[in-house]
Design an enzyme around this catalytic site. Structure first.
Site, short mmCIF file in Angstrom:
data_model
loop_
_atom_site.label_atom_id
_atom_site.label_comp_id
_atom_site.label_asym_id
_atom_site.label_seq_id
_atom_site.Cartn_x
_atom_site.Cartn_y
_atom_site.Cartn_z
N GLU A 14 -50.87 -12.01 -17.78
CA GLU A 14 -49.75 -11.53 -18.30
C GLU A 14 -48.76 -12.72 -18.85
O GLU A 14 -48.13 -12.73 -19.72
CB GLU A 14 -49.25 -10.83 -16.84
CG GLU A 14 -49.84 -9.92 -16.39
CD GLU A 14 -50.56 -10.17 -15.31
OE1 GLU A 14 -50.70 -9.56 -14.17
OE2 GLU A 14 -51.30 -11.31 -15.07
N ARG A 34 -75.60 -15.93 -15.47
CA ARG A 34 -75.22 -16.98 -14.67
C ARG A 34 -73.75 -17.47 -15.21
O ARG A 34 -72.97 -17.80 -14.01
CB ARG A 34 -75.93 -18.28 -14.99
CG ARG A 34 -77.63 -18.38 -14.50
CD ARG A 34 -78.29 -19.36 -14.91
NE ARG A 34 -79.82 -19.30 -14.51
CZ ARG A 34 -80.59 -20.21 -14.55
NH1 ARG A 34 -80.32 -21.17 -15.38
NH2 ARG A 34 -82.00 -19.89 -13.85
N THR A 38 -89.31 -21.06 -5.53
CA THR A 38 -89.00 -20.91 -6.85
C THR A 38 -88.91 -22.25 -7.36
O THR A 38 -89.08 -22.69 -8.64
CB THR A 38 -87.54 -20.11 -7.28
OG1 THR A 38 -87.78 -18.76 -6.74
CG2 THR A 38 -87.06 -20.48 -8.33
#
Length: 373
Positions: free
Chosen positions: A54, A186, A198
């Site tokens: 704002e 991401r 992983t």
């Protein structure tokens, strides 16, 4: 809202998106000032401690803010914090009408700005049913109401639900367009989380490319510290943003390889669900709003069983692996028919050659409840 209100609120929400992944622990917020049908100011929250959306919009508008309508995606702040209350600036600039996409989910402040603005003769319209606004604000709502980050579980799978072949290789199941889409995902998040498998199979950096100013945490769940200490996630220039989560089963000799590193090691319970909850608590304490888990199957199973997955994003490649030795998207013992977790589809879109499906658990609150007969 009327059509003009809808148009400018949609624009404010687009502005809010620019701040995703940058504002923790504050929410991303967008604002636009309209006077006589024309835009006279706009802004979005860019970082915690900096001006709110704002304020940017009011500064840009200057005297043109007098008599204008302010569209803002979240109820303005009404108390002094690191910055003065936005309600005060709105009143001083002579704004005549304020349209809100959502009320502040923080119970301490919900509705306070609305009451203050109305006392000063400003018309306030609350469009709290804005679906897109909720999508932008869900991570902040999770932080306020559940005291944990919002969790998105992302999986790239074949049509028969495999995330890697029998040798553990997954490069590349999905196409280039889908992988680029993941980079955008991401950038929306404050932390990116994977399991040891992983890192061992793919050696990813997990860093968004390009990061556009984002600095996400990276978390590796590695019970026995079996990942290589020279993996990218531990040695690149963002190594100080990497958390290695181990259990007491990690051999001291293995952990000594991380001594003197910028990485941080945290010890979690051996029980996977308890470990998941501790990691989320650590991330909450560091201000994270949104966590992206990119697998693999063991971690995906733990997150689902812990009932903390708020959103599931599947990238389905038009490819078939076949056989019974590929790595399933969700590992673990599996469930019987009467125990199946239930989800509802919220979005589907083709990304290049692949299909991106988004789902949320039935019942919400990250808790995918078992199906009842």
């Amino acid at each position: 809202m009327n059509s003009a209100d809808q148009k400018w609120m949609d624009y404010a929400l687009q502005l809010a998106r620019r701040g995703e992944g940058l504002t923790r622990p504050n929410p991303p917020v967008g604002a636009v000032l309209i006077r006589q049908g024309r835009k006279v100011g706009e802004g979005w929250h860019r970082r915690a401690g900096g001006p709110h959306a704002e304020v940017y919009a009011l500064r840009q508008a200057g005297e043109k803010a007098r008599g204008a309508t302010l569209y803002v995606t979240l109820e303005p702040c009404s108390t002094f914090g690191r910055t003065p209350p936005c309600t005060q600036s709105i009143i001083e600039h002579g704004v005549s009408r304020v349209v809100l996409a959502a009320i502040d989910p923080n119970p301490k402040h919900a509705g306070a700005a609305v009451r203050i603005l109305k006392r000063h003769g400003i018309e306030v319209v609350c469009a709290v049913d804005q679906t897109v606004a909720m999508d932008v604000l869900d991570p902040f709502r999770s932080r306020m109401l559940q005291q944990r980050p919002w969790v998105t579980l992302k999986l790239g799978v074949t049509m028969d639900g495999r995330i890697a072949d029998r040798r553990g290789q997954s490069k590349w199941i999905t196409g280039a367009a889908a992988r680029e889409d993941v980079q955008a995902l991401r950038r929306r998040c404050d932390a990116i989380w994977v399991g040891a498998g992983t890192v061992l199979a793919d050696n990813p950096s997990l860093w968004p490319r390009p990061d556009k100013g984002r600095r996400p945490w990276r978390i590796v769940s590695d019970d026995r510290a079996e990942t290589a200490p020279d993996a990218k996630v531990y040695v690149d220039k963002w190594a100080a943003h990497t958390l290695l989560a181990v259990t007491r089963e990690a051999a001291p000799a293995r952990l000594r390889q991380w001594q003197g590193r910028r990485n941080e090691i945290i010890t979690v319970p051996k029980q996977r669900v308890a470990a998941v909850r501790k990691i989320l608590r650590v991330l909450y304490e560091r201000g994270a709003l949104h966590v992206l888990c990119e697998g693999g199957g063991t971690l995906a199973d733990a997150l689902i069983r812990a009932r903390v997955v708020d959103e599931l994003v599947l990238y389905i490649a038009p490819r078939m692996m076949g056989g019974n030795q590929g790595v399933p998207a969700v590992q673990g013992p599996g469930r019987l028919m009467h125990q199946l977790s239930e989800w509802t589809w919220t979005d589907h879109v083709q990304i290049g050659t692949d299909l991106r499906l988004t789902a949320r658990p039935v019942g919400g609150e990250g808790a995918s409840r078992p199906h009842q007969k």
